[in-house]
Design a protein around this motif. Sequence first.
Motif, short mmCIF file in Angstrom:
data_model
loop_
_atom_site.label_atom_id
_atom_site.label_comp_id
_atom_site.label_asym_id
_atom_site.label_seq_id
_atom_site.Cartn_x
_atom_site.Cartn_y
_atom_site.Cartn_z
N GLN A 13 0.83 -1.20 0.00
CA GLN A 13 0.00 0.00 0.00
C GLN A 13 0.86 1.25 0.00
O GLN A 13 2.00 1.24 0.47
CB GLN A 13 -0.91 0.01 1.23
CG GLN A 13 -2.05 -0.99 1.14
CD GLN A 13 -3.07 -0.78 2.24
OE1 GLN A 13 -2.72 -0.33 3.33
NE2 GLN A 13 -4.32 -1.13 1.97
N SER A 14 0.29 2.31 -0.50
CA SER A 14 0.98 3.59 -0.51
C SER A 14 1.40 3.95 0.92
O SER A 14 0.64 3.78 1.87
CB SER A 14 0.04 4.66 -1.06
OG SER A 14 0.69 5.90 -1.10
N GLY A 15 2.65 4.39 1.05
CA GLY A 15 3.21 4.70 2.36
C GLY A 15 3.97 3.54 2.98
O GLY A 15 4.66 3.72 3.99
N GLY A 16 3.88 2.39 2.37
CA GLY A 16 4.55 1.20 2.91
C GLY A 16 6.01 1.12 2.50
O GLY A 16 6.55 2.00 1.82
N SER A 17 6.63 0.04 2.92
CA SER A 17 8.06 -0.18 2.67
C SER A 17 8.28 -1.57 2.08
O SER A 17 7.49 -2.49 2.31
CB SER A 17 8.86 -0.06 3.96
OG SER A 17 8.73 1.23 4.52
N LEU A 18 9.36 -1.68 1.34
CA LEU A 18 9.81 -2.97 0.82
C LEU A 18 11.33 -2.97 0.80
O LEU A 18 11.95 -1.91 0.64
CB LEU A 18 9.30 -3.21 -0.61
CG LEU A 18 7.88 -3.71 -0.85
CD1 LEU A 18 7.62 -3.77 -2.34
CD2 LEU A 18 7.65 -5.05 -0.20
N ARG A 19 11.90 -4.16 0.91
CA ARG A 19 13.33 -4.31 0.70
C ARG A 19 13.55 -5.34 -0.40
O ARG A 19 13.13 -6.49 -0.27
CB ARG A 19 14.05 -4.75 1.97
CG ARG A 19 15.57 -4.70 1.79
CD ARG A 19 16.32 -5.09 3.05
NE ARG A 19 16.37 -6.54 3.24
CZ ARG A 19 17.30 -7.16 3.95
NH1 ARG A 19 18.26 -6.46 4.53
NH2 ARG A 19 17.25 -8.47 4.10
N LEU A 20 14.19 -4.90 -1.45
CA LEU A 20 14.53 -5.79 -2.54
C LEU A 20 15.93 -6.35 -2.33
O LEU A 20 16.80 -5.66 -1.79
CB LEU A 20 14.48 -5.04 -3.88
CG LEU A 20 13.18 -4.29 -4.19
CD1 LEU A 20 13.29 -3.65 -5.57
CD2 LEU A 20 11.99 -5.20 -4.11
N SER A 21 16.11 -7.58 -2.78
CA SER A 21 17.42 -8.22 -2.70
C SER A 21 17.88 -8.62 -4.10
O SER A 21 17.05 -8.95 -4.96
CB SER A 21 17.34 -9.48 -1.84
OG SER A 21 16.93 -9.18 -0.53
N CYS A 22 19.16 -8.58 -4.30
CA CYS A 22 19.76 -9.04 -5.55
C CYS A 22 20.94 -9.94 -5.17
O CYS A 22 21.98 -9.44 -4.72
CB CYS A 22 20.22 -7.87 -6.40
SG CYS A 22 21.17 -8.36 -7.88
N ASN A 76 27.22 -11.77 -0.68
CA ASN A 76 27.28 -11.44 -2.11
C ASN A 76 25.93 -10.96 -2.62
O ASN A 76 25.48 -11.35 -3.71
CB ASN A 76 27.77 -12.64 -2.94
CG ASN A 76 28.75 -12.24 -4.02
OD1 ASN A 76 29.56 -11.33 -3.84
ND2 ASN A 76 28.66 -12.91 -5.15
N THR A 77 25.32 -10.12 -1.84
CA THR A 77 23.96 -9.66 -2.13
C THR A 77 23.88 -8.15 -1.92
O THR A 77 24.51 -7.62 -0.99
CB THR A 77 22.95 -10.36 -1.19
OG1 THR A 77 23.01 -11.77 -1.42
CG2 THR A 77 21.54 -9.88 -1.43
N VAL A 78 23.13 -7.49 -2.78
CA VAL A 78 22.86 -6.08 -2.58
C VAL A 78 21.36 -5.90 -2.34
O VAL A 78 20.55 -6.74 -2.73
CB VAL A 78 23.31 -5.21 -3.78
CG1 VAL A 78 24.82 -5.26 -3.93
CG2 VAL A 78 22.60 -5.62 -5.07
#
Length: 115
Positions: A13-22, A76-78
Motif C-alpha cells: 500500500q501507498s506509504g509502505g516499505s519494501l526491501r529488494l534483494s539481488c 554477495n547480495t545487494v
Amino acid sequence: QVQLVESGGGLVQSGGSLRLSCAVSGSVINNYNIGWYRQAPGKQRELVAEIPTHGDTYTDENLKGRFSMSGDYAKNTVYLQMHNLSTEDTATYYCRAHFGITIYWGQGTQVTVSS
C-alpha cells in the motif's frame, strides 16, 4: 557466468516499505558496479541507485531520503530499501552488474504500490 537474482517485490500500500534483494553468483559483487534500475509501463528504464567498485553509493536525487542501497559482501547480495512508497514507484526493478563493457542484468522483480 555471472547471474543476478532479484527478490522481494510485491504488492504494497501507498506509504509502505519494501526491501529488494539481488543475489549475485559467479563473481563477487565488489568486482562490479552494481545498480538498481526500474522501468514503469510505457517509460524508459532508469537508474535508481548504484554501488560503484570505488567511491560513494549513488542514489537518484529524487529518491534520496526514501530509497537506500546497501551491500552484504559476505552474502554477495545487494539490497534496495524503499520507504514511503507511492503509486509512482510502481515498476519492475532490475539489478545490473557492469564493469567496462561487460553487463549483466537480473530478470527483475515487480513492485506494485496501491493507493
